[in-house]
Scaffold this motif. Structure first.
Motif, PDB file in Angstrom:
ATOM      1  N   VAL A 288      56.778  14.785  12.315  1.00  0.00           N
ATOM      2  CA  VAL A 288      57.298  13.416  12.382  1.00  0.00           C
ATOM      3  C   VAL A 288      58.303  13.163  11.261  1.00  0.00           C
ATOM      4  O   VAL A 288      59.281  12.439  11.437  1.00  0.00           O
ATOM      5  CB  VAL A 288      56.148  12.396  12.232  1.00  0.00           C
ATOM      6  N   GLN A 289      58.042  13.748  10.115  1.00  0.00           N
ATOM      7  CA  GLN A 289      58.891  13.504   8.957  1.00  0.00           C
ATOM      8  C   GLN A 289      60.330  13.954   9.210  1.00  0.00           C
ATOM      9  O   GLN A 289      61.258  13.410   8.638  1.00  0.00           O
ATOM     10  CB  GLN A 289      58.340  14.242   7.736  1.00  0.00           C
ATOM     11  N   PHE A 290      60.484  14.955  10.059  1.00  0.00           N
ATOM     12  CA  PHE A 290      61.835  15.426  10.363  1.00  0.00           C
ATOM     13  C   PHE A 290      62.622  14.353  11.116  1.00  0.00           C
ATOM     14  O   PHE A 290      63.816  14.207  10.923  1.00  0.00           O
ATOM     15  CB  PHE A 290      61.770  16.717  11.180  1.00  0.00           C
ATOM     16  N   THR A 291      61.923  13.598  11.964  1.00  0.00           N
ATOM     17  CA  THR A 291      62.623  12.525  12.663  1.00  0.00           C
ATOM     18  C   THR A 291      62.962  11.393  11.692  1.00  0.00           C
ATOM     19  O   THR A 291      63.975  10.734  11.835  1.00  0.00           O
ATOM     20  CB  THR A 291      61.787  11.974  13.827  1.00  0.00           C
ATOM     21  N   PHE A 292      62.102  11.190  10.667  1.00  0.00           N
ATOM     22  CA  PHE A 292      62.418  10.176   9.662  1.00  0.00           C
ATOM     23  C   PHE A 292      63.725  10.511   8.959  1.00  0.00           C
ATOM     24  O   PHE A 292      64.492   9.619   8.606  1.00  0.00           O
ATOM     25  CB  PHE A 292      61.294  10.061   8.620  1.00  0.00           C
ATOM     26  N   LEU A 293      63.959  11.809   8.742  1.00  0.00           N
ATOM     27  CA  LEU A 293      65.193  12.211   8.079  1.00  0.00           C
ATOM     28  C   LEU A 293      66.397  11.754   8.889  1.00  0.00           C
ATOM     29  O   LEU A 293      67.393  11.274   8.339  1.00  0.00           O
ATOM     30  CB  LEU A 293      65.215  13.731   7.884  1.00  0.00           C
ATOM     31  N   ILE A 294      66.311  11.881  10.216  1.00  0.00           N
ATOM     32  CA  ILE A 294      67.433  11.441  11.058  1.00  0.00           C
ATOM     33  C   ILE A 294      67.648   9.942  10.910  1.00  0.00           C
ATOM     34  O   ILE A 294      68.774   9.471  10.768  1.00  0.00           O
ATOM     35  CB  ILE A 294      67.157  11.811  12.532  1.00  0.00           C
ATOM     36  N   GLY A 295      66.552   9.174  10.898  1.00  0.00           N
ATOM     37  CA  GLY A 295      66.681   7.733  10.693  1.00  0.00           C
ATOM     38  C   GLY A 295      67.327   7.430   9.357  1.00  0.00           C
ATOM     39  O   GLY A 295      68.106   6.477   9.231  1.00  0.00           O
ATOM     40  N   GLY A 296      67.032   8.257   8.364  1.00  0.00           N
ATOM     41  CA  GLY A 296      67.572   8.042   7.020  1.00  0.00           C
ATOM     42  C   GLY A 296      69.079   8.152   6.949  1.00  0.00           C
ATOM     43  O   GLY A 296      69.703   7.579   6.047  1.00  0.00           O
ATOM     44  N   THR A 297      69.702   8.856   7.917  1.00  0.00           N
ATOM     45  CA  THR A 297      71.163   9.014   7.850  1.00  0.00           C
ATOM     46  C   THR A 297      71.864   7.660   7.925  1.00  0.00           C
ATOM     47  O   THR A 297      72.947   7.506   7.394  1.00  0.00           O
ATOM     48  CB  THR A 297      71.690   9.878   9.011  1.00  0.00           C
ATOM     49  N   VAL A 298      71.231   6.688   8.586  1.00  0.00           N
ATOM     50  CA  VAL A 298      71.880   5.386   8.749  1.00  0.00           C
ATOM     51  C   VAL A 298      72.308   4.838   7.385  1.00  0.00           C
ATOM     52  O   VAL A 298      73.462   4.455   7.193  1.00  0.00           O
ATOM     53  CB  VAL A 298      70.925   4.403   9.458  1.00  0.00           C
ATOM     54  N   LEU A 299      71.369   4.825   6.436  1.00  0.00           N
ATOM     55  CA  LEU A 299      71.681   4.245   5.136  1.00  0.00           C
ATOM     56  C   LEU A 299      72.422   5.198   4.221  1.00  0.00           C
ATOM     57  O   LEU A 299      73.348   4.807   3.515  1.00  0.00           O
ATOM     58  CB  LEU A 299      70.387   3.814   4.458  1.00  0.00           C
TER      59      LEU A 299
END
Lengths: 293, 335, 288
Positions: free
Chosen positions: B266-277
């Motif tokens: 799941v944490q890998f998908t969080f990284l993708i979300g992090g690209t926004v900021l």
């Protein structure tokens, strides 16, 4: 007869916090070449720990406080404050483990695991080692060794896995094998075949075996001599025939009475009396106090 | 591995995708702000606005709009961006490579360092290096990527100005890219000064994204490795005289990777979300940065296209992780 | 070590866990700043003084002792803005975390206790929720709801209830199998009462840990939204607004970015340490 294993007045303790809790209390054991020695005791008696000292795979908090273990086939001496290993190293001793289901690496093919072990003692082209592994599997009476080599552990039954582990244990031609309850986890019908296999391989090679078990029936069938352990002490030691026919220690007698026999009524089946248990624990405690003085 | 497993997984992802599309669509239609009004400015006449409204299909009922939108999606038409007046599909296709390169590099950094930390921690078990690694992980894990990005800018961009903190590459270099995968393309075309500049600009955003993922993965992997080291087959390997290093690397590691990958997936998908900021902070021209602009401008078709893109990325990463687990663990291969 | 002394009262053990103490100190400082903001701040945080804009901290050359940590682009006092920013952060953290906890806990308890269709429905919703990029979702939500503190709080609640829901559901399922529940059933207590009067008290320690961690997350989300320019009007002093301004003038006045970032990092570290510390005291077995 050459002496293979000598345990002299071995004391072992586990460190918990500041305290040292004794686990083995003055163990003496002599195994000449070719002897199968049964080590019997209930769980917590310290028999597995004794096996681990001899194999030198103690947990980090276990300390040898006195005495020593000499092993001729590895040329090693394990004593308090460290160990000495000769160049023969580990290949002189091996272990047949208790649970075949968890004792093989689940992500490696059988062939790879066997070749890796063979590489420790032998040099040679991979092809030759592969053939050697195949021959070893055939020796433990596995029917299609070539195919088994290509399989993963989860493809094999418990009995098959224990055969593989036995083949691994014998593969380095060790002078001594520690068998730690090797049949406990198996079905009764498989148990007998595995025991016979170990006995046959032992006879062919004249290997010395320390057979750890809680099953006196197995000892009677397999072993030459037997040691009975309780609370980290050996209570009785001798030839199997003598100990079974004229046990000298009350604990041995009560253990022998606890074996269910179809020719006797069930009422005779007596568990080891509680007062005997607590008496043995008291003795162990007294022993600890005397050593401290 | 069977293809059926893969196809099955992809089919299972479809409802999630549809859910994501529907929720964004409904959410965005209740937005109080009027995108057309924002686009035209105060000078427009009623007729102009009505015409534009019809042009973007905003004059129809929500249900009709949704059906039309779904129909367009199936033909690969994502609509036209209101604020940028370009085809949404083309816009995203131009920006996606930027984010993909950043994400892949960040994930590699995270996994690489997580492996090192976990392996060293297990090797030095119960000694001071392990405690050092544990407290290091503890601090890293507490701080999100957004704050790492700002802190790294302050430390390595301003206090000791050694790293570029804005953009994708030096503006003085001209590079006419065909694919927008600058990193790969510049390598293939032998334009190594471009590769250098792109990598240099990537360091801080990639590290910001990687740090939290690295810490979590290292923690999970380390506890899985420690659990693995207590197993029987490890004891047996010790009786054979294999060294501790070899036992960790060649016996325990692969077994520990199975639960560790499943747990930290799941944490890998969080990284993708992090690209926004993180892209926003570093002025990095990827889809994350674009998403913030799209929201601020109420650019409905673009927001929808971007949410869909993110959802697809999420699903692909999950799929990739599943494939990795089956490759690592032979027990799952024939199940 | 307090670890091995479960006989001691919980508060005593928490006060002897260094991480928890660090977290409590940070939380106390924030509380102090938030409650006494009007008395603590030397200036009105909104008072502009264009003649003294971009003043450096007072100990540097050109620094004005009147403005301890300098001023921003509009000549507003940074110390005062940081102190009022703590007030905003704490309000958001407390309210958003409490509401998210309420929603997530109730749904999680229902799913864990009743199982079956209730559980499937709630768990499915959690799964779909988790498949969105949280940051993007919060930005979209605030864009939908409109700017303002209430929008930020609603966005955090809508996104983060899942964190509580998942953990509480699992713990409720564990508690459900315990003997005390079985005996309550035998006595014939109604199921709703068992859930809220018997099981709920046993969830409180876990809930406190989750709440502490969620407060840290809420503060970060508020900062993020302010940074993106969606949170509150830029004249409300928040740490995120300061960060956003600071990012623009980073080369001229790096402390404008550095100070609020330090505040957020310290707060997040403190709340995390507090959560971890309490968790360790409550349940030493879960330690990593």
């Amino acid at each position: 007869m050459t002496k293979i294993l000598a345990v002299r007045d071995l004391h072992l303790a586990m460190r918990t916090g500041e305290k040292l809790v004794p686990v083995l209390r003055g163990i003496n054991l002599n195994l000449p070449q070719g002897e199968v020695h049964g080590l019997v005791g209930e769980s917590g008696a310290g028999k597995t720990m004794l096996g681990r000292v001899i194999l030198d795979i103690l947990p980090p908090n276990a300390v040898v406080t006195a005495g020593h273990v000499d092993c001729a086939t590895t040329g090693s001496q394990i004593k308090s404050g460290g160990r000495i290993f000769s160049n023969r190293g580990r290949s002189g001793i091996s272990l047949i483990p208790q649970d075949p289901m968890t004792s093989l690496n689940p992500v490696k093919k059988i062939g790879k695991q066997m070749v890796e072990i063979l590489q420790l003692a032998h040099t040679g082209p991979p092809r030759a080692l592969q053939e050697r592994a195949e021959a070893l599997l055939a020796e433990v009476r596995i029917k299609k060794p070539k195919e088994v080599l290509k399989q993963y552990p989860h493809h094999l039954s418990g009995g098959m896995r224990q055969r593989v582990l036995i083949a691994m244990a014998f593969s380095s031609e060790p002078g001594i094998i520690i068998a730690d309850e090797p049949t406990t986890a198996l079905d009764v019908s498989v148990q007998r075949r595995v025991l016979r296999l170990i006995r046959d391989l032992q006879k062919e090679r004249n290997t010395t075996i320390l057979f750890i078990t809680h099953d006196l029936g197995v000892v009677a069938k397999l072993c030459d001599k037997v040691s009975l352990m309780h609370s980290g002490m050996i209570l009785e030691q001798g030839l199997v025939s003598e100990v079974f026919h004229s046990p000298s220690h009350p604990y041995t007698r009560s253990l022998l009475n606890a074996i269910p026999r179809y020719d006797q009524p069930r009422e005779k089946l007596a568990p080891v009396a509680e007062d005997l248990q607590s008496q043995l624990i008291d003795e162990a405690r007294k022993y600890d106090q005397q050593r401290q003085v | 591995m069977s293809h059926w497993y893969l196809i099955n997984r992809l089919l299972l992802a479809l409802p999630t995708l549809l859910g994501a599309v529907t929720i964004t669509f409904v959410l965005l239609r209740v937005v109080p702000g009027d995108p057309i009004a924002m686009m035209t400015g105060p000078g427009a006449t009623e007729a102009d606005i009505a015409q534009l409204r019809a042009h973007y299909g905003l004059d129809q009922s929500i249900v009709d709009q949704f059906i039309i939108y779904l129909g367009q999606l199936f033909t690969g038409d994502f609509g036209t961006s209101i604020s940028l007046r370009q085809d949404v599909g083309e816009l995203i296709a131009g920006r996606l490579p930027v984010t993909v390169e950043l994400v892949v590099i960040a994930m590699c950094i995270a996994v690489g360092f997580a492996l090192i930390l976990a392996l060293k921690g297990v090797y030095w078990r119960d000694r001071w290096p392990e405690r050092l690694i544990d407290s290091f992980i503890g601090v890293i894990v507490a701080i999100p990527d957004f704050l790492w990005a700002l802190s790294l800018i302050l430390i390595l961009g301003v206090a000791i100005p050694v790293m570029p903190i804005f953009g994708r590459m030096d503006l003085t270099i001209s590079f006419d890219s065909w694919t927008n995968f600058y990193l790969i393309e510049s390598l293939l075309r032998g334009r190594f000064e471009v590769t250098r500049s792109v990598l240099y600009h990537m360091v801080l955003p990639a590290v910001s994204l990687a740090l939290p993922l690295m810490a979590i993965t290292a923690r999970v992997l380390k506890s899985c490795l420690n659990a693995e080291m207590n197993r029987e087959y490890i004891t047996l390997a010790r009786t054979r005289g294999f060294g501790r290093l070899r036992i960790i690397y060649r016996e325990a590691l692969r077994n520990a990777l199975v639960p560790a990958t499943a747990l930290s997936g799941v944490q890998f998908t969080f990284l993708i979300g992090g690209t926004v900021l993180v892209e926003r902070i570093f002025g990095y021209p990827g889809i994350g940065n674009m998403a913030i602009d799209a929201v601020i401008n109420r650019d409905l078709p673009l927001i929808q296209g971007l949410v869909l893109t993110f959802a697809v990325l999420f699903i692909l990463v999950n799929l990739f992780i599943d494939i990795c687990i089956t490759l690592i663990d032979p027990r799952l291969r024939y199940a | 070590m307090p670890d091995g002394r479960p006989d001691l009262p919980l508060t005593y053990r928490i006060l002897h866990e260094p991480r928890a103490v660090f977290g409590l100190i940070v939380l106390a400082l924030m509380l102090l700043a938030a409650v006494f903001a009007p008395w603590l701040s030397p200036h009105d945080p909104l008072e502009q003084d264009l003649l003294s804009s971009f003043l450096p901290p007072s100990w540097q050359a050109n620094g004005d002792p009147f403005f301890l940590l300098g001023t921003d682009n509009l000549g507003r006092d940074i110390v005062s803005r940081l102190i009022y920013g703590a007030r905003t952060a704490l309000i958001v953290a407390l309210v958003a975390a409490a509401l998210a906890a309420l929603l997530g806990t109730v749904l999680g308890m229902l799913a864990g206790f009743y199982g079956g269709k209730t559980d499937m429905l709630i768990s499915r919703a959690v799964d779909i929720w988790m498949s969105f990029p949280a940051v993007l979702l919060s930005i979209v939500l605030v864009a939908v709801i409109g700017a303002g503190l209430h929008a930020v709080i609603i966005a955090i609640v809508i996104i983060d209830w899942t964190r509580f829901c998942r953990v509480i559901r699992a713990e409720t399922m564990v508690q459900k199998e315990r003997d005390y529940v079985a005996s309550a059933v035998t006595i014939g207590l109604p199921r709703v009462r068992i859930l809220f009067q018997e099981i709920f008290p046993n969830l409180i320690p876990l809930l406190i840990v989750l709440l502490t961690l969620e407060m840290g997350i809420a503060i970060v989300v508020e900062t993020i939204l302010s940074f993106v320019g969606l949170s509150v009007a830029s004249d409300t002093p928040t740490w995120g607004n300061l960060i956003q301004e600071g990012r623009q003038y980073i080369h001229q006045v790096p402390w404008l970015l550095g100070l609020p970032v330090a505040c957020v990092v310290l707060t997040v570290l403190g709340l995390n340490a507090l959560g971890d510390g309490i968790k360790e005291v409550i349940d030493p077995e879960t330690r990593q």
